[in-house]
Design a protein around this motif. Structure first.
Motif, PDB file in Angstrom:
ATOM      1  N   LEU A 226       0.815  -1.224   0.000  1.00 25.62           N
ATOM      2  CA  LEU A 226       0.000   0.000   0.000  1.00 25.62           C
ATOM      3  C   LEU A 226       0.846   1.269   0.000  1.00 25.62           C
ATOM      4  O   LEU A 226       0.323   2.372  -0.222  1.00 25.62           O
ATOM      5  CB  LEU A 226      -0.932   0.008   1.221  1.00 25.62           C
ATOM      6  N   MET A 227       2.149   1.153   0.257  1.00 23.97           N
ATOM      7  CA  MET A 227       3.022   2.321   0.268  1.00 23.97           C
ATOM      8  C   MET A 227       3.141   2.942  -1.144  1.00 23.97           C
ATOM      9  O   MET A 227       3.271   4.166  -1.288  1.00 23.97           O
ATOM     10  CB  MET A 227       4.413   1.943   0.792  1.00 23.97           C
ATOM     11  N   LYS A 228       3.101   2.094  -2.170  1.00 24.90           N
ATOM     12  CA  LYS A 228       3.241   2.612  -3.543  1.00 24.90           C
ATOM     13  C   LYS A 228       2.071   3.519  -3.924  1.00 24.90           C
ATOM     14  O   LYS A 228       2.309   4.678  -4.334  1.00 24.90           O
ATOM     15  CB  LYS A 228       3.377   1.443  -4.526  1.00 24.90           C
ATOM     16  N   PRO A 229       0.788   3.076  -3.812  1.00 27.25           N
ATOM     17  CA  PRO A 229      -0.299   3.995  -4.159  1.00 27.25           C
ATOM     18  C   PRO A 229      -0.387   5.190  -3.213  1.00 27.25           C
ATOM     19  O   PRO A 229      -0.813   6.274  -3.623  1.00 27.25           O
ATOM     20  CB  PRO A 229      -1.559   3.126  -4.059  1.00 27.25           C
ATOM     21  N   LEU A 230       0.044   5.007  -1.970  1.00 28.93           N
ATOM     22  CA  LEU A 230      -0.007   6.116  -1.015  1.00 28.93           C
ATOM     23  C   LEU A 230       0.957   7.222  -1.439  1.00 28.93           C
ATOM     24  O   LEU A 230       0.600   8.410  -1.439  1.00 28.93           O
ATOM     25  CB  LEU A 230       0.331   5.619   0.396  1.00 28.93           C
ATOM     26  N   ILE A 231       2.176   6.861  -1.812  1.00 29.52           N
ATOM     27  CA  ILE A 231       3.181   7.857  -2.158  1.00 29.52           C
ATOM     28  C   ILE A 231       2.948   8.396  -3.585  1.00 29.52           C
ATOM     29  O   ILE A 231       2.882   9.620  -3.806  1.00 29.52           O
ATOM     30  CB  ILE A 231       4.597   7.259  -2.055  1.00 29.52           C
ATOM     31  N   ASP A 232       2.805   7.458  -4.537  1.00 29.30           N
ATOM     32  CA  ASP A 232       2.646   7.908  -5.935  1.00 29.30           C
ATOM     33  C   ASP A 232       1.319   8.612  -6.155  1.00 29.30           C
ATOM     34  O   ASP A 232       1.252   9.674  -6.798  1.00 29.30           O
ATOM     35  CB  ASP A 232       2.752   6.699  -6.876  1.00 29.30           C
ATOM     36  N   GLY A 233       0.228   8.018  -5.632  1.00 29.92           N
ATOM     37  CA  GLY A 233      -1.091   8.612  -5.868  1.00 29.92           C
ATOM     38  C   GLY A 233      -1.352   9.811  -4.999  1.00 29.92           C
ATOM     39  O   GLY A 233      -1.870  10.838  -5.465  1.00 29.92           O
ATOM     40  N   GLY A 234      -0.978   9.744  -3.720  1.00 26.05           N
ATOM     41  CA  GLY A 234      -1.325  10.828  -2.807  1.00 26.05           C
ATOM     42  C   GLY A 234      -0.365  11.979  -2.842  1.00 26.05           C
ATOM     43  O   GLY A 234      -0.786  13.140  -2.774  1.00 26.05           O
ATOM     44  N   PHE A 235       0.929  11.702  -2.929  1.00 24.41           N
ATOM     45  CA  PHE A 235       1.922  12.777  -2.819  1.00 24.41           C
ATOM     46  C   PHE A 235       2.455  13.249  -4.176  1.00 24.41           C
ATOM     47  O   PHE A 235       2.736  14.429  -4.350  1.00 24.41           O
ATOM     48  CB  PHE A 235       3.099  12.306  -1.946  1.00 24.41           C
ATOM     49  N   VAL A 236       2.640  12.319  -5.099  1.00 20.51           N
ATOM     50  CA  VAL A 236       3.223  12.695  -6.385  1.00 20.51           C
ATOM     51  C   VAL A 236       2.149  13.155  -7.367  1.00 20.51           C
ATOM     52  O   VAL A 236       2.198  14.267  -7.903  1.00 20.51           O
ATOM     53  CB  VAL A 236       4.030  11.513  -6.986  1.00 20.51           C
TER      54      VAL A 236
END
Length: 597
Positions: free
Chosen positions: A47-57
Motif C-alpha cells: 500500500l506504500m506505492k499507491p499512497l506515495i505515488d497517488g497521494g503525494f506525487v
C-alpha cells in the motif's frame, strides 16, 4: 540414556498432536487466523506505492482517501486475526498443559517405590510443574514462527521481487550474513542460558536447604556460611545476566550495522534507477518498507532452533517420565474379606546396587489374628520384610501368600485396602484433623465415625482443645502437633480404616514416656482381632506378642515367645540384656541427678 534423547521435531509434534485431536477445529481456526495475520504484512508494504505515488506525487484525491482507509481496514483485520490466534493458541496450550500434567500425576501415583528411591523429589516436581510448560511453549512457539513468519517472509519476498528483482538480490545477499551473526550470537546465548540454569539451581538449593534446616543453621551458627553461599550464587546470576545483556546488545548493534550497509547500497542504486524513470518514489517506499519488515521474521526463523531444542529437551523429560513402567499389577483376584494368614516361603530380596541381600531365604507363617513382633539390629531386614506385604517391593525369589493365594494374584488396590500401616515417620497432610483421620475415605464416613476413631486412639482430648477442633488445619506434615499427637492421628486413621492386617513399624520409638503410654494404649485398641506385625526397638513394648521373630542380616535366627526366647539365651536374650542394662544405667543416672538436686 532415555530413548527420547533421539527425539526429532517431527516425533515431538506427532506425539503432542495426539493430545489435540479432539480440538482439531480450534487448531484449524488458529492456523487460519495465523495465516491471515501474516498476509497483512506484505499487503501493508504494497500500500506504500499507491499512497506515495497517488497521494503525494500525482495528487490523486481518490488515492488520498482509499489508501489510508485501506491501511485502517488492514490493521483491523490484523488485530482481529491476531486476537483469534492468541486466544486459540492459549486455549490449546492450556488444555495441552493440563492434559499432560494430569497424565503425569496419574503416572506418579502408579510408579513403584523403586522409582522414588532412585529419583530426587525436586526433579519430579520440576518435571510436572515446569517441563510441561516448556514443551507446550516451545511447541506452539515453533508452530507460530514457522507458519506466521514463514507466510510473511514468502509474501514480502514476492513483493520485493515484483517491485524490483535486482534490488532484491542486494537484500538477499545480506540475509546470509545476518543469519550467521544470529546463529553465532545465539549459540553463545544458549551457553549462557545453560550456565544461568545451573546458577539458578544453586540459588534454589541454598534457599531450600536454609529454609528446611533453619534450626540447624541457627543452633550451629551457620548464618555467615549460608549468607556467603547465597551471595556467591546470586553474584553468579548477576554476572551471567550482564553477559547475556551485553551479548544481546552486540547482536543488535552488529545486525543493525549490516542492515544499514545494505540499506545504503539499496538507496544508492534506487537513486540511480529513479534517474532513468523506471523506479518511482512509491516503488522505493514500498520496497524499503517490505525490506525493513523482512528482517524481523527472518531473525525469528533463524533463531527457532533454540526454542526447538529447549522444547525437545523438555519433551525428553516429560515423555521419558510418562513411559516409565508402572507398578506391576497383573492380579485378577479381588481381596474382599481376608482371614489374615500370611506365609513367607524362601523370600529373597536385594535393593538395586546393594552388596548383599536385604532378605535371604526367609520362611515365616503368621496365623490369622496373631501378633508377631520383628526384632533385630538396624539393617537386619525387618522393614524390608513388612514392605513386601503391601507390595511396595516384589521379592526377587520365593513367594508371599495371603490366605494361601500369592500376593501377585490379587489386584494392588484390593490388597492394599485390607492393610493399615502406622510407622515411626508419620505422614500427615496440610489439611484439617478430620481430613487426615478420614484420608482416602473422607466422602464415605461420617463425623461420628471420625470422632469414634479419635477417641479409640486417645486423641479426642487434644483435638477438642484445638481452636476449631476437628476442622483445625494442622500445617505441613502436622507441624503444629507434637510427636505423640501426630502418632495418635496416624493410629486413628488406621482405626477408621478397620483393615484386618496391621503393620506397626516402630510406632513408639521416638516418643517420650507419657506419649508412649497413650500411644501404646491406642495401639492395643487397634491390634484387637487383627493380624498384626510389629517392628520394635524397645523390647518392653512387644513382650506380650504371640510370637517374636529375631532377624539378623536378612535371615531369621529365632522364633518364639518372650519367656521361651529368654530361656534359650540366644540373640534375643542378648538384645534384651543390652537394653535392660542401658535402661538401668539411664535410670541410675536420673536418680543420681535427682539426689544432687
Amino acid at each position: 540414556m532415555s530413548e527420547h534423547s533421539t527425539l526429532d521435531s517431527f516425533a515431538l509434534y506427532k506425539r503432542l498432536f495426539r493430545y489435540l485431536r479432539q480440538y482439531w477445529k480450534m487448531f484449524a481456526v488458529s492456523l487460519l487466523a495465523m495465516s491471515l495475520a501474516a498476509a497483512t504484512e506484505p499487503l501493508f508494504a504494497s500500500l506504500m506505492k499507491p499512497l506515495i505515488d497517488g497521494g503525494f506525487v500525482d495528487k490523486d484525491k481518490n488515492a488520498m482517501i482509499w489508501t489510508p482507509l485501506a491501511i485502517v481496514g488492514l490493521f483491523l483485520v490484523r488485530g482481529a486475526t491476531s486476537y483469534v490466534n492468541e486466544y486459540t493458541t492459549s486455549y490449546l496450550s492450556g488444555h495441552l498443559v493440563q492434559s499432560l500434567r494430569q497424565e503425569m500425576f496419574g503416572k506418579l501415583l502408579r510408579l513403584p517405590n523403586r522409582y522414588f528411591d532412585d529419583n530426587a523429589s525436586g526433579r519430579l516436581l520440576s518435571r510436572i510443574a515446569f517441563d510441561v510448560g516448556m514443551v507446550t511453549e516451545a511447541g506452539f512457539n515453533v508452530i507460530t514462527v514457522v507458519v506466521k513468519d514463514g507466510i510473511t517472509v514468502i509474501g514480502l519476498l514476492a513483493l520485493l521481487l515484483y517491485t524490483d528483482w535486482q534490488l532484491t538480490l542486494i537484500c538477499l545477499a545480506v540475509l546470509p550474513l545476518v543469519t550467521l551473526i544470529v546463529r553465532v550470537v545465539g549459540k553463545r546465548l544458549r551457553g549462557l542460558s545453560r550456565q544461568n540454569q545451573h546458577h539458578m539451581a544453586q540459588l534454589t538449593q541454598v534457599l531450600g536447604e536454609t529454609i528446611d534446616c533453619q534450626r540447624v543453621v541457627k543452633i550451629y551458627g551457620g548464618e555467615a556460611y549460608e549468607s556467603d553461599r547465597f551471595a556467591r550464587a546470586a553474584g553468579a546470576i548477576r554476572h551471567n545476566a550482564i553477559k547475556q545483556s551485553s551479548m544481546s546488545s552486540l547482536n543488535t548493534g552488529v545486525t543493525q550495522l549490516v542492515i544499514s550497509m545494505a540499506l545504503a547500497a539499496i538507496l544508492y542504486f534506487a537513486t540511480l534507477r529513479a534517474h532513468t524513470g523506471n523506479f518511482t518514489a512509491g516503488d522505493f517506499m514500498s520496497f524499503l518498507t517490505a525490506m525493513l519488515m523482512l528482517f524481523a521474521p527472518v531473525k525469528r526463523i533463524t533463531s527457532i532452533s533454540q526454542s526447538l531444542q529447549r522444547g525437545l529437551a523438555a519433551a525428553e523429560s516429560v515423555f521419558g517420565f510418562l513411559d516409565e513402567a508402572p507398578e506391576p499389577d497383573h492380579g485378577r483376584k479381588v481381596l474382599a474379606q481376608p482371614r489374615g494368614a500370611i506365609e513367607f516361603s524362601g523370600v529373597t530380596f536385594r535393593y538395586p546396587g546393594a552388596e548383599r541381600d536385604a532378605l535371604s531365604g526367609v520362611d515365616l507363617s503368621i496365623r490369622p489374628g496373631e501378633t508377631v513382633a520383628l526384632v533385630g539390629s538396624s539393617g537386619s531386614g525387618k522393614t524390608t520384610l513388612v514392605s513386601l506385604i503391601p507390595r511396595f517391593y516384589d521379592p526377587a525369589d520365593g513367594q508371599i501368600r495371603l490366605d494361601g493365594v500369592p500376593l501377585s494374584d490379587y489386584t494392588l488396590a484390593s490388597l492394599r485396602s485390607q492393610i493399615a500401616l502406622v510407622s515411626q515417620e508419620v505422614v500427615l497432610f496440610n489439611d484439617t484433623v478430620a481430613a487426615n483421620i478420614a484420608y482416602g475415605r473422607l466422602g464415605e464416613v461420617g463425623r461420628d465415625a471420625i470422632v469414634a476413631a479419635a477417641r479409640a486412639a486417645n486423641a479426642l482430648e487434644f483435638i477438642e482443645a484445638m481452636p476449631q477442633g476437628f476442622d483445625t488445619l494442622i500445617g505441613e506434615n502436622g507441624v503444629r502437633l507434637s510427636g505423640g499427637q501426630r502418632q495418635r492421628l496416624a493410629i486413628a486413621r488406621a482405626l477408621l480404616k478397620n483393615a484386618p492386617i496391621l503393620i506397626l513399624d516402630e510406632a513408639t520409638s521416638a516418643l517420650d514416656t507419657q506419649s508412649e503410654r497413650l500411644v501404646q494404649a491406642a495401639l492395643e485398641n487397634l491390634m484387637k482381632n487383627r493380624t498384626t506385625i510389629v517392628i520394635a526397638h524397645r523390647l518392653s513394648t512387644i513382650e506380650n506378642a504371640d510370637r517374636i521373630v529375631v532377624m539378623d542380616q536378612g535371615r531369621i535366627l529365632e522364633v518364639g515367645g518372650h519367656a521361651a526366647l529368654l530361656a534359650a539365651k540366644g540373640r534375643y536374650a542378648q538384645l534384651h540384656a543390652i537394653q535392660f542394662r542401658d535402661h538401668a544405667a539411664h535410670a541410675g543416672a536420673a536418680l543420681s541427678d535427682d539426689g544432687r538436686v
